[in-house]
Design an enzyme around this catalytic site. Structure first.
Site, PDB file in Angstrom:
ATOM      1  N   ASP A  96     -15.417 -37.344 -11.023  1.00 32.90           N
ATOM      2  CA  ASP A  96     -13.952 -37.281 -10.976  1.00 32.90           C
ATOM      3  C   ASP A  96     -13.350 -36.446 -10.177  1.00 32.90           C
ATOM      4  O   ASP A  96     -13.768 -35.283 -10.240  1.00 32.90           O
ATOM      5  CB  ASP A  96     -13.779 -36.944 -12.622  1.00 32.90           C
ATOM      6  CG  ASP A  96     -13.113 -38.099 -13.481  1.00 32.90           C
ATOM      7  OD1 ASP A  96     -12.944 -39.210 -12.952  1.00 32.90           O
ATOM      8  OD2 ASP A  96     -13.504 -37.785 -14.835  1.00 32.90           O
ATOM      9  N   GLU A 128      -7.200 -41.109 -11.414  1.00 30.00           N
ATOM     10  CA  GLU A 128      -6.393 -41.772 -12.460  1.00 30.00           C
ATOM     11  C   GLU A 128      -5.169 -42.234 -11.871  1.00 30.00           C
ATOM     12  O   GLU A 128      -4.318 -41.271 -11.179  1.00 30.00           O
ATOM     13  CB  GLU A 128      -6.285 -40.816 -13.678  1.00 30.00           C
ATOM     14  CG  GLU A 128      -7.540 -40.417 -14.438  1.00 30.00           C
ATOM     15  CD  GLU A 128      -7.104 -39.298 -15.679  1.00 30.00           C
ATOM     16  OE1 GLU A 128      -6.080 -39.068 -15.928  1.00 30.00           O
ATOM     17  OE2 GLU A 128      -8.280 -38.751 -16.201  1.00 30.00           O
ATOM     18  N   GLU A 195      -8.801 -47.602 -20.054  1.00 27.44           N
ATOM     19  CA  GLU A 195      -9.105 -46.897 -21.083  1.00 27.44           C
ATOM     20  C   GLU A 195      -7.975 -46.867 -22.246  1.00 27.44           C
ATOM     21  O   GLU A 195      -6.706 -46.965 -22.076  1.00 27.44           O
ATOM     22  CB  GLU A 195      -9.089 -45.246 -20.685  1.00 27.44           C
ATOM     23  CG  GLU A 195      -9.220 -44.307 -22.143  1.00 27.44           C
ATOM     24  CD  GLU A 195      -9.720 -42.934 -21.537  1.00 27.44           C
ATOM     25  OE1 GLU A 195      -9.883 -42.615 -20.481  1.00 27.44           O
ATOM     26  OE2 GLU A 195      -9.549 -42.065 -22.564  1.00 27.44           O
TER      27      GLU A 195
HETATM   28  O1  KIV Z   1     -13.765 -37.952 -17.705  1.00 30.09           O
HETATM   29  C1  KIV Z   1     -14.183 -38.878 -18.453  1.00 30.09           C
HETATM   30  O2  KIV Z   1     -15.362 -38.633 -19.051  1.00 30.09           O
HETATM   31  C2  KIV Z   1     -13.790 -40.169 -18.352  1.00 30.09           C
HETATM   32  C3  KIV Z   1     -14.472 -41.387 -19.036  1.00 30.09           C
HETATM   33  C4  KIV Z   1     -14.073 -41.102 -20.480  1.00 30.09           C
HETATM   34  C5  KIV Z   1     -13.695 -42.702 -18.532  1.00 30.09           C
HETATM   35  O3  KIV Z   1     -12.772 -40.241 -17.423  1.00 30.09           O
END
Ligand code: KIV
Length: 307
Positions: A96, A128, A195
């Site tokens: 991420d 995101e 989500e």
């Molecule tokens: O940060 C995370 O774990 C996520 C998932 C829930 C998709 O973005």
């Protein structure tokens, strides 16, 4: 494709994930934040491992993902990479992009994404946002880093959204999310997380995209599903979001195991004979007899040769 005997298995690529969608094979995605968890989920056969910024909540104990930094994402990604490699897992690894690492400019996004790949060992990044991030996504993809999109409930926008609430429930918002999903595909995303959106909307989006959709709280029509590992294994028995299924109750099991350990330490039942080391050539003598201990002033209270 053939591989050398003993060679590590070939890792799942973004192209294979797309082919999985084409042949209707569901994609199993789960988060991991350290090497042990990565080994376990890798050996269990997940297709994609996500080093999610959810680690801000489930590892660091914050009440949102907002405080997580790029350095921390890189740190956790390196651990997960090591765990997957040691397990010989073929899972595709995604990291991420944390809050603040890509919103200000495409240049910063490119630099951050490249660090996650080069230092963290991930194969792709997730960020995101919808249509507003088209330029950022284009630039990161052009730099050679595959991007997984993420729309619907985007936790980094929790304050803007007014809480962790289901998105796209009215026609206008649903249409906006469909437009966002199309924009992400056009910008070059190889997959998109949906989500907490109505299952009907997820079905429409999934049908209209040629890239895989990965759902969390988005129903069964998505091409894949993702869960936070801690939710999946029930590490926090007090946290039961509607969208998550607990496949184990490890929080309760861990509490019970540690409680038994504490009891056995207190009662001296642990350690038992099978946990003890012996050294036949070492004999303890009372401290009063120290002077007799053959001049071994360096080891008061012990005679004989240590082994
Ligand atoms: O940060 C995370 O774990 C996520 C998932 C829930 C998709 O973005």
């Amino acid at each position: 494709m053939s591989t050398q005997p003993g060679a590590p298995p070939r890792r799942l690529t973004v192209h294979e994930l797309r082919r999985m969608k084409e042949r209707g094979e569901p994609i199993a995605v789960v988060t991991a934040y350290d090497a042990t968890a990565a080994r376990l989920v890798g050996e269990a056969g997940v297709d994609v491992v996500l080093v999610g910024d959810s680690l801000g909540m489930v590892v660091q104990g914050h009440d949102s993902t907002l405080p997580v930094t790029l350095e921390q994402m890189i740190y956790h990604s390196t651990m997960v990479r090591r765990g997957l490699t040691r397990a010989g897992a073929r899972a595709h690894l995604v990291g991420d992009m944390p809050f603040g690492s890509y919103q200000a400019s495409a240049d910063e996004a490119v630099k951050g994404a490249m660090r996650l790949v080069a230092e963290g060992g991930v194969e792709a990044v997730k960020l995101e946002g919808g249509s507003d991030y088209v330029e950022v996504i284009r630039r990161v993809v052009r730099a050679g880093v595959p991007v997984m999109g993420h729309i619907g409930l985007t936790p980094q926008s929790v304050h803007k959204l007014g809480g962790y609430v289901v998105q796209g429930k009215d026609v206008d918002r649903a249409q906006a999310l469909l437009r966002d999903a199309r924009a992400l595909e056009a910008a070059g995303c190889y997959a998109v997380v949906l989500e907490c959106i109505p299952t009907e909307l997820a079905r429409v989006i999934t049908g209209q995209l040629s890239i895989p959709t990965i759902g969390i709280g988005a129903g069964p029509s998505c091409d894949g599903q993702v869960l936070v590992l801690n939710d999946l294994i029930g590490l926090d028995p007090t946290f039961s979001p509607k969208f998550a299924k607990r496949y184990a109750e490890l929080g309760t099991d861990i509490g019970a195991a540690v409680g038994r350990y504490v009891g056995e330490v207190k009662s001296r039942a642990f350690p038992a004979e099978e946990h003890v080391f012996h050294a036949a050539s070492v004999r303890l003598v009372p401290v009063a007899e120290e002077s007799e201990a053959e001049g071994r002033e360096d080891l008061p209270g012990v005679v004989g040769a240590p082994v």
